[in-house]
Structure formats: C-alpha cells, structure tokens
Design a protein around this motif. Structure first.
Motif, PDB file in Angstrom:
ATOM      1  N   LYS A   1      33.620  85.400   3.957  1.00 16.00           N
ATOM      2  CA  LYS A   1      33.831  84.054   4.513  1.00 16.00           C
ATOM      3  C   LYS A   1      33.036  83.003   3.762  1.00 16.00           C
ATOM      4  N   TRP A   2      31.739  83.262   3.573  1.00 14.52           N
ATOM      5  CA  TRP A   2      30.888  82.280   2.922  1.00 14.52           C
ATOM      6  C   TRP A   2      31.251  82.080   1.456  1.00 14.52           C
ATOM      7  N   GLY A   3      31.843  83.115   0.848  1.00 18.27           N
ATOM      8  CA  GLY A   3      32.226  83.020  -0.564  1.00 18.27           C
ATOM      9  C   GLY A   3      33.531  82.288  -0.783  1.00 18.27           C
ATOM     10  N   SER A   4      34.221  82.000   0.295  1.00 17.69           N
ATOM     11  CA  SER A   4      35.493  81.289   0.196  1.00 17.69           C
ATOM     12  C   SER A   4      35.267  79.827  -0.201  1.00 17.69           C
ATOM     13  N   LYS A   5      36.180  79.280  -1.015  1.00 16.53           N
ATOM     14  CA  LYS A   5      36.076  77.879  -1.428  1.00 16.53           C
ATOM     15  C   LYS A   5      36.249  76.937  -0.243  1.00 16.53           C
ATOM     16  N   ARG A   6      36.896  77.429   0.809  1.00 13.00           N
ATOM     17  CA  ARG A   6      37.120  76.586   1.979  1.00 13.00           C
ATOM     18  C   ARG A   6      35.904  76.511   2.904  1.00 13.00           C
ATOM     19  N   ASP A   7      34.943  77.388   2.671  1.00 14.19           N
ATOM     20  CA  ASP A   7      33.759  77.410   3.540  1.00 14.19           C
ATOM     21  C   ASP A   7      32.795  76.296   3.158  1.00 14.19           C
ATOM     22  N   THR A   8      32.458  75.461   4.122  1.00 11.71           N
ATOM     23  CA  THR A   8      31.546  74.332   3.871  1.00 11.71           C
ATOM     24  C   THR A   8      30.316  74.375   4.782  1.00 11.71           C
ATOM     25  N   THR A   9      30.051  75.544   5.359  1.00  6.25           N
ATOM     26  CA  THR A   9      28.927  75.656   6.284  1.00  6.25           C
ATOM     27  C   THR A   9      27.598  75.434   5.567  1.00  6.25           C
ATOM     28  N   THR A  10      26.688  74.803   6.265  1.00  5.80           N
ATOM     29  CA  THR A  10      25.339  74.572   5.741  1.00  5.80           C
ATOM     30  C   THR A  10      24.512  75.847   5.908  1.00  5.80           C
ATOM     31  N   PRO A  11      23.344  75.937   5.251  1.00  6.67           N
ATOM     32  CA  PRO A  11      22.469  77.100   5.464  1.00  6.67           C
ATOM     33  C   PRO A  11      22.105  77.300   6.935  1.00  6.67           C
ATOM     34  N   GLU A  12      21.862  76.213   7.659  1.00  8.93           N
ATOM     35  CA  GLU A  12      21.550  76.333   9.078  1.00  8.93           C
ATOM     36  C   GLU A  12      22.725  76.909   9.863  1.00  8.93           C
TER      37      GLU A  12
END
Length: 324
Positions: free
Chosen positions: A150-161
């Motif tokens: 999920k985090w490696g997806s280009k669509r993922d924009t989640t912050t570290p927090e």
C-alpha cells in the motif's frame, strides 16, 4: 547512547538539533517518575556540556540513601533495550504503570521527532519503512506485506504519522482487538502479546532514556558539578528547565572563552556603566541569568526545606528534654 537509532548523521559525542530532542524526552520521563513515583521534590537538571544531561536529586531522603537503595531507584527506570548482538527485547504484559506512563509521554514525541523526514525519517522513505516493517514479529508478516504494498503505491499520500497510526490499527486488527476482526487460530497468546507490544517496544527502542546506571548506584562515583566547564567542549553545565526544554539550545550555552572575554569587557568598560550591585564575578557574565533563575527556583526552596527540618528537629529534642 543513542548511536544505534540516530539517523541524523551524528555519532559518538556529536549532537545536532535533531538528536538533541532525545534528551528532552528522557528528562520528561525521568522527571515524572522521580517526582510522582518516589515523591522527590528537589530535582534539578543540567546540561552535561557535551551530548547529555545530568539529574541532581537533592531531597534529604535522597542524599541519605545507601548504595543499595540508590541502585534500586536507578534500576527501577532501567529497561533492557537489547543490543547489536542480542536483539531480544520483550516487555512484560501487562505493562508496568511506570512504563505505560512513559509510553504515553514518549509516543507523541516519537511521532513528531523520529518518524518524519525532518526528524530521523523512520517512516519517510520506502527504504526506511521497509526496514521498520522487517522488525515486526514474524507472525505479523502478512501485515507487513500489505502495508509495504500500500505505502509503495504511487497513489498513497499518507504522512509518516498516518502510516504509524495505520500500522498500529493493522496490528490490533490482526490480533482480533479491532472491530469484528478475528485473530488467526494458530496465533498463541504469547505471539498475540508480542505483536501487541511491538509499537511500545519500537517507541522505547528509539526514545526511552538511556541511563548511566553506575553513576547513580554508587556514592563514591565522580560527578560533574553544576556550572563546571566540560573539558572537551568548553561549555558550561548550565541548568535546564524541563518545562522549557524546547527553548534550550546546547550550542548557545556560555563557554569558558566567552566568560573570560565577558569579564575582560566588564572590567574595561566605563565603571559608571556597570551595575553597582555586582558582588561576584559570575554576575558580570552571561551566567548571571541562569544562575539567578536556578538560585530562585531551586536553591532557595531547598534551603528553606533544610531550615524547616532543622527547626522541627530542634523542637522535637526540646519536647523530649522538656526544654520549652
């Protein structure tokens, strides 16, 4: 020693604003424990002059502790965080109240100072979050794989927090403690506890106080006196207020060379421009403000307490002797 968890480029005796924040976290945890768990009131914190902090507990009861009692207080705060050779790090379950309080103090600081790129970048890049996910218990490999994808997806924009919150939520769901989720049938209670404890262990691994236990255990151990000069940096060991740690800059504390220049400048200045109430040399330098603040907030209350105890002791002896 935070070398194993510092990703700011510092090692050994070097410090920077990023890794200096570890000292503030340590002070807050220790200060709460010393005051709330042991009832000490006269607790003073000092910059070591290089990369650490020193705590002086000056209550009458603390000063009279035996080596065994001093050791008991010190080890009360000690947590085995593992080492490079021994990676084992297991907290007891349920968590001791002192450690539970420490986690409540440390986790917000961990999220703010360790996770983002402007901190130590623990969840700021793919390489860093992959490394962190690899520390999950092997029973939670499925959680790591899903988040990695999920985090490696280009669509993922989640912050570290947000990633940290996502990871904690996924772990709770995995062990059946979130919503209608159910834990795998082959997951033992020990494994479930290990997975549940992982966030706490991770926070502690990075930001729990590192203590020099031997200094605290023995009465005959050499101690660096407050307001002395560190021999390698030339910086003065000035007081630090726990509540104002964020405004303390270890790179701006007075140095021996600076104090010598300030004394020379004071003597060279027109006498009419100098304060007439100057009694001591330190009043002519940049040590004036920190020392006067320390005197008012720490030394005077400590002296008043000492006088009160002496007065009570005299009254007690007078009552026994009938000498009113």
């Amino acid at each position: 020693d935070y070398d194993g968890v510092r990703n700011c480029g510092c090692d050994g005796a070097k410090i920077c604003p990023k890794c200096w924040t570890f000292m503030g976290m340590a002070m807050e945890v220790m200060n709460e424990g010393l005051r709330n768990d042991f009832g000490f009131e006269h607790v003073a914190w000092f910059y070591s002059g290089r990369r650490g902090v020193h705590c002086w507990v000056c209550d009458d009861g603390a000063r009279k502790l035996t080596n065994e009692a001093r050791s008991a207080v010190a080890t009360y705060f000690e947590v085995n965080l593992g080492s490079d050779k021994n990676k084992n790090f297991n907290l007891s379950s349920p968590l001791h109240p002192m450690l539970s309080r420490a986690y409540d103090i440390l986790e917000p600081r961990f999220v703010e100072s360790v996770l983002p790129e402007e901190g130590h970048g623990l969840l700021s890049t793919r390489a860093s979050w992959t490394k962190l996910l690899m520390t999950l218990p092997k029973q939670a490999n499925s959680v790591a794989a899903k988040l990695e994808e999920k985090w490696g997806s280009k669509r993922d924009t989640t912050t570290p927090e947000e990633k940290w919150d996502e990871l904690k939520t996924a772990l709770l769901a995995f062990i059946g403690k979130s919503g209608n989720s159910k834990a795998p049938k082959n997951l033992s209670s020990a494994d479930r506890s290990r997975v549940e404890s992982w966030p706490v262990e991770t926070v502690f691994k990075y930001v729990y106080p590192r203590l020099d236990i031997n200094v605290s255990k023995m009465q005959n151990h050499l101690l660096k006196s407050p307001f002395c000069v560190h021999p390698k940096t030339g910086r003065v060991c000035v007081p630090i207020e726990v509540s104002n740690f964020a405004s303390f800059d270890p790179f701006q504390v007075p140095t021996l060379g600076q104090l010598m220049k300030e004394l020379d400048d004071f003597e060279a200045a027109d006498k009419s421009e100098n304060a007439t109430d100057v009694t001591f040399d330190w009043q002519k330098t940049s040590l004036k403000e920190p020392f006067e603040k320390f005197q008012k907030s720490f030394l005077v209350p400590l002296l008043n307490e000492e006088r009160r105890m002496q007065r009570e002791e005299r009254e007690k002896r007078a009552a026994v002797m009938g000498d009113f």
